[in-house]
Design a protein around this motif. Sequence first.
Motif, short mmCIF file in Angstrom:
data_model
loop_
_atom_site.label_atom_id
_atom_site.label_comp_id
_atom_site.label_asym_id
_atom_site.label_seq_id
_atom_site.Cartn_x
_atom_site.Cartn_y
_atom_site.Cartn_z
N UNK A 64 18.72 3.90 29.92
CA UNK A 64 20.12 4.95 29.56
C UNK A 64 21.49 4.30 30.14
N UNK A 65 21.33 3.32 30.96
CA UNK A 65 22.42 2.65 31.31
C UNK A 65 22.94 1.78 30.36
N UNK A 66 21.78 1.19 29.67
CA UNK A 66 22.31 -0.05 28.58
C UNK A 66 22.92 0.79 27.36
N UNK A 67 22.23 1.99 27.22
CA UNK A 67 22.75 2.93 25.92
C UNK A 67 24.20 3.32 26.16
N UNK A 68 24.57 3.45 27.43
CA UNK A 68 25.81 3.85 27.77
C UNK A 68 26.71 2.96 27.63
N UNK A 69 26.60 1.72 28.02
CA UNK A 69 27.32 0.24 28.03
C UNK A 69 27.50 0.10 26.68
N UNK A 70 26.60 0.29 25.86
CA UNK A 70 26.75 -0.22 24.48
C UNK A 70 27.50 0.88 23.69
N UNK A 71 27.34 2.23 23.95
CA UNK A 71 28.49 3.09 23.44
C UNK A 71 29.82 2.67 24.01
N UNK A 72 29.93 2.56 24.91
CA UNK A 72 31.40 2.22 25.42
C UNK A 72 31.95 0.97 24.79
N UNK A 73 30.98 -0.15 24.56
CA UNK A 73 31.63 -1.17 24.07
C UNK A 73 31.49 -1.18 22.42
N UNK A 74 31.13 -0.23 21.84
CA UNK A 74 31.30 0.07 20.53
C UNK A 74 30.26 -0.70 19.73
#
Length: 302
Positions: A64-74
């Motif tokens: 879920x952390x990776x999903x969050x980071x990918x969302x923030x980075x677009x």
Amino acid sequence: MTVHRDRPDFLGGVALDPIAEALLKQVRKEIGYREKGGQQTKFGHWYAERVQDAQYRDAPWCDMFIAWAADRAGITDYVGSFAWTPSHAAWFIKQGAWSSRPEPGALVFYDWKGGKSYQGVDHVGIVESVSGGKIHTIEANVDGVWLKRKVRETDKVVGYGLPRLVKANATLNEIRSTEHPLAPVLREREPQGSVFDVLGTPHALLAVMVLTTIVLSLRFAGRRRGTHRRLAWPWSAPSRRDHGLSWIDADPAWTEDDPAWTDADHEQAWADHERAWSGPERGSDGERVPVVIGRRPYEPEP
């Protein structure tokens, strides 16, 4: 193959791809994060809100952390958004972006039992660099509660998901879809009517009328020749038991198959039938009913 952390945008003199660079830039900001009591994390809360399922608020949060980071980075389209690591690994395999070789920006999937099937994946992290046969990673939910850097051997690694290949394959598919821009467009097939639709046309109605006329003509012609049996009236032909008449079995009025059956025979049969209905009894509606000596034809045997 070595990547220096003070030069994260280079890999042996070759610039990192933009997806890997954007992902690593985002996750480095969160190094040192620690989960709260009850396994609560901001990443779990974000994912639970995203999928509208509260159970993820205190779920294992490495993916879920990776999903969050990918969302923030677009870059979610190329990294994926998952909470269950085997599904995430399977997604990379389906995208044709699975590899056995590490590289910066790749997602690394582990099976702590040493298995090599994506179905046994237990944990996921992000490769930051590769050095001396070991991988340097940034991982969440490690050492109990932390988000931190790790240095690992590769014997527990199942494989690597490469976001750059997800993008490359998606672009290739887009190019292939436009290789024949002038190809003729297939027209939609017109719906084929049912055979029953024809029955409502004027020609069909005319044909039905003609056939009906022919059938009726043949029927009446057959009756005059004595080759067609008369219809029962009103429910069946009267018998001598039903109406107490002293007809004989050989009465010509009821030998309908006799070729000598004439109009006079028809009239005689009708007169006999009238006598069977000439009794004085009347029904509740005032109509005459036959004087019945025996059982009516439609009544069951006593």
